[in-house]
Design an enzyme around this catalytic site. Structure first.
Site, PDB file in Angstrom:
ATOM      1  N   LYS A 114     -43.629  -2.778 -18.380  1.00  0.00           N
ATOM      2  CA  LYS A 114     -43.205  -3.895 -19.039  1.00  0.00           C
ATOM      3  C   LYS A 114     -44.554  -4.380 -19.569  1.00  0.00           C
ATOM      4  CE  LYS A 114     -39.054  -5.033 -19.137  1.00  0.00           C
ATOM      5  NZ  LYS A 114     -38.231  -4.196 -19.750  1.00  0.00           N
ATOM      6  N   LYS A 195     -33.522   8.386 -20.895  1.00  0.00           N
ATOM      7  CA  LYS A 195     -32.466   7.629 -20.352  1.00  0.00           C
ATOM      8  C   LYS A 195     -31.801   6.862 -21.590  1.00  0.00           C
ATOM      9  CE  LYS A 195     -32.917   3.413 -18.612  1.00  0.00           C
ATOM     10  NZ  LYS A 195     -33.194   2.351 -17.790  1.00  0.00           N
ATOM     11  N   LYS A 198     -30.461   0.765 -24.903  1.00  0.00           N
ATOM     12  CA  LYS A 198     -30.358   0.129 -26.043  1.00  0.00           C
ATOM     13  C   LYS A 198     -31.701  -0.060 -26.771  1.00  0.00           C
ATOM     14  CE  LYS A 198     -27.071  -3.142 -27.134  1.00  0.00           C
ATOM     15  NZ  LYS A 198     -26.206  -4.277 -26.937  1.00  0.00           N
TER      16      LYS A 198
HETATM   17  P1  ADP Z   1     -31.085  -4.351 -16.558  1.00  0.00           P
HETATM   18  O1  ADP Z   1     -32.399  -4.056 -16.821  1.00  0.00           O
HETATM   19  O2  ADP Z   1     -30.929  -5.739 -16.543  1.00  0.00           O
HETATM   20  O3  ADP Z   1     -30.471  -3.995 -15.323  1.00  0.00           O
HETATM   21  P2  ADP Z   1     -29.707  -2.307 -18.405  1.00  0.00           P
HETATM   22  O4  ADP Z   1     -28.818  -2.421 -19.505  1.00  0.00           O
HETATM   23  O5  ADP Z   1     -30.842  -1.675 -18.250  1.00  0.00           O
HETATM   24  O6  ADP Z   1     -29.922  -3.954 -17.829  1.00  0.00           O
HETATM   25  O7  ADP Z   1     -29.031  -1.906 -16.866  1.00  0.00           O
HETATM   26  C1  ADP Z   1     -27.552  -2.362 -16.431  1.00  0.00           C
HETATM   27  C2  ADP Z   1     -27.250  -1.300 -15.477  1.00  0.00           C
HETATM   28  O8  ADP Z   1     -26.909  -0.101 -16.004  1.00  0.00           O
HETATM   29  C3  ADP Z   1     -28.259  -1.080 -14.246  1.00  0.00           C
HETATM   30  O9  ADP Z   1     -27.602  -1.054 -12.991  1.00  0.00           O
HETATM   31  C4  ADP Z   1     -28.771   0.060 -14.741  1.00  0.00           C
HETATM   32  O10 ADP Z   1     -29.461   0.959 -13.403  1.00  0.00           O
HETATM   33  C5  ADP Z   1     -27.749   0.880 -15.319  1.00  0.00           C
HETATM   34  N1  ADP Z   1     -28.183   1.831 -16.577  1.00  0.00           N
HETATM   35  C6  ADP Z   1     -28.623   1.468 -17.557  1.00  0.00           C
HETATM   36  N2  ADP Z   1     -28.977   2.637 -18.231  1.00  0.00           N
HETATM   37  C7  ADP Z   1     -28.598   3.359 -17.694  1.00  0.00           C
HETATM   38  C8  ADP Z   1     -28.712   4.971 -17.866  1.00  0.00           C
HETATM   39  N3  ADP Z   1     -28.905   5.596 -18.930  1.00  0.00           N
HETATM   40  N4  ADP Z   1     -28.167   6.000 -16.863  1.00  0.00           N
HETATM   41  C9  ADP Z   1     -27.513   5.374 -15.960  1.00  0.00           C
HETATM   42  N5  ADP Z   1     -27.618   3.877 -15.359  1.00  0.00           N
HETATM   43  C10 ADP Z   1     -28.052   3.213 -16.346  1.00  0.00           C
END
Ligand code: ADP
Length: 328
Positions: A114, A195, A198
């Site tokens: 971050k 990964k 967004k």
């Molecule tokens: P945050 O950072 O608030 O957790 P995210 O949108 O990054 O928000 O993630 C929300 C949930 O989705 C989390 O549990 C995260 O681990 C999962 N997640 C996000 N991106 C992926 C991905 N590419 N593959 C698997 N799980 C994901």
């Protein structure tokens, strides 16, 4: 509690959810409702660590709630709420911060990342992100936290904080949570490398139109060694094949597995087939989402009711925490 225990998970209100969120987390949110009391939270306070304006927060919260509900979260039995509506979590966060060593927080790879991403806004909240996350989890006496693999270090960290708290106050009031992943804990983006996320703009939204979905799927990177249509491909290293295995009928998976290896099917054809299967899979979700979106007050009511139920649990835990700490 009538079920096996409690599940909690939260995510920042980033708006419409993508396939990574769905396959890595939301699928488990839905499945775990069968056996557990589930609490799902849209963590808007966490979002404040990265966003500098709140103008889109409400809209993003609504979009996310719509996706979660359309995916199958059942508000009659599970709690769905917005974090800032349960202020008890801020109090617990403060208490937990006293048993959390600063060096451990600055050492966390997620914090370092971050700092790299937003060098001009390294705020105090960013450092305390995992402590607030721990407060969220333990406030609901959580047994299991379904999240993607990227969040696993934070859950391990939460367990450490719980141990420190319970040791310091000679209590068992806080529960060490266990992490739970889906079969696809890390979904790759359309670049086939990073990964799906967004912020990297390599994602496919669940609520996208079939046309948008197809356009994104056609942008997916396939086996990099396959340059020409006549080159044989290797499905084992191709993200499109990974997705076929999740969303396509077995006959299509078998066909791609054979035909790609002998250049019997080209990448465009393969991706078109995947897009069709993905759109078909998402059809019921999209229909339900549209139906929910046409009732604007419904989501607000669900969230307000969820917050009320969440506050009742939070009050109980906080009374126990305060007693354990010998606070008046
Ligand atoms: P945050 O950072 O608030 O957790 P995210 O949108 O990054 O928000 O993630 C929300 C949930 O989705 C989390 O549990 C995260 O681990 C999962 N997640 C996000 N991106 C992926 C991905 N590419 N593959 C698997 N799980 C994901």
């Amino acid at each position: 509690m009538s079920k096996k225990g409690r599940v909690f998970s939260g995510a920042r209100p980033t708006g419409r959810q993508h396939l990574g969120n769905y396959l890595g987390a939301i699928k488990n949110y839905v499945a775990l409702q069968e056996d557990y009391d589930c609490v799902y939270c849209i963590v808007d306070v966490h979002a404040l660590t990265t966003v500098e304006t709140t103008e889109n927060l409400k809209q993003n919260t609504m979009e996310m709630a719509l996706d979660w509900l359309a995916a199958g979260i059942r508000p009659e039995e599970s709690i769905l709420f917005v974090q800032s509506q349960v202020p008890q979590v801020m109090e617990l966060h403060t208490y937990l911060s006293m048993v959390t060593q600063l060096g451990k927080l600055t050492d966390l790879p997620t914090f370092k990342e971050k700092v790299r991403q937003q060098p001009d806004n390294v705020n105090y909240g960013l450092l305390g992100y995992p402590v607030l996350m721990t407060a969220d989890i333990v406030l609901y006496k959580t047994d299991i936290v379904p999240v993607g693999i990227d969040q696993a270090p934070h859950i391990e960290f939460a367990r450490e904080i719980v141990r420190s708290f319970n040791f310091r106050y000679n209590t068992k009031v806080l529960i060490e949570p266990q992490v739970k992943h889906t079969e696809v804990p890390k979904v790759l983006g359309i670049d086939g490398k990073e990964k799906m996320s967004k912020s990297l703009n390599n994602h496919i939204e669940l609520a996208a139109t079939p046309e948008e979905t197809k356009k994104r799927v056609l942008e997916m990177v396939t086996d990099p060694a396959r340059i020409k249509r006549s080159d044989p491909g290797n499905p084992d290293v191709c993200n499109v094949f990974t997705m076929h295995k999740i969303f396509s009928p077995q006959s299509d998976v078998d066909m791609v597995n054979v035909e790609c290896r002998r250049a019997g099917i080209g990448c465009v054809e393969c991706k078109t087939l995947y897009a069709r299967n993905l759109n078909k899979h998402l059809e019921p979700f999209r229909a339900k989402r549209a139906e929910l979106a046409s009732q604007p007050d419904l989501v607000s009511d669900v969230l307000n009711d969820g917050a009320k139920r969440a506050r009742a649990i939070a009050d109980k835990t906080m009374a126990e925490v305060r007693e354990a700490m010998q606070l008046p």
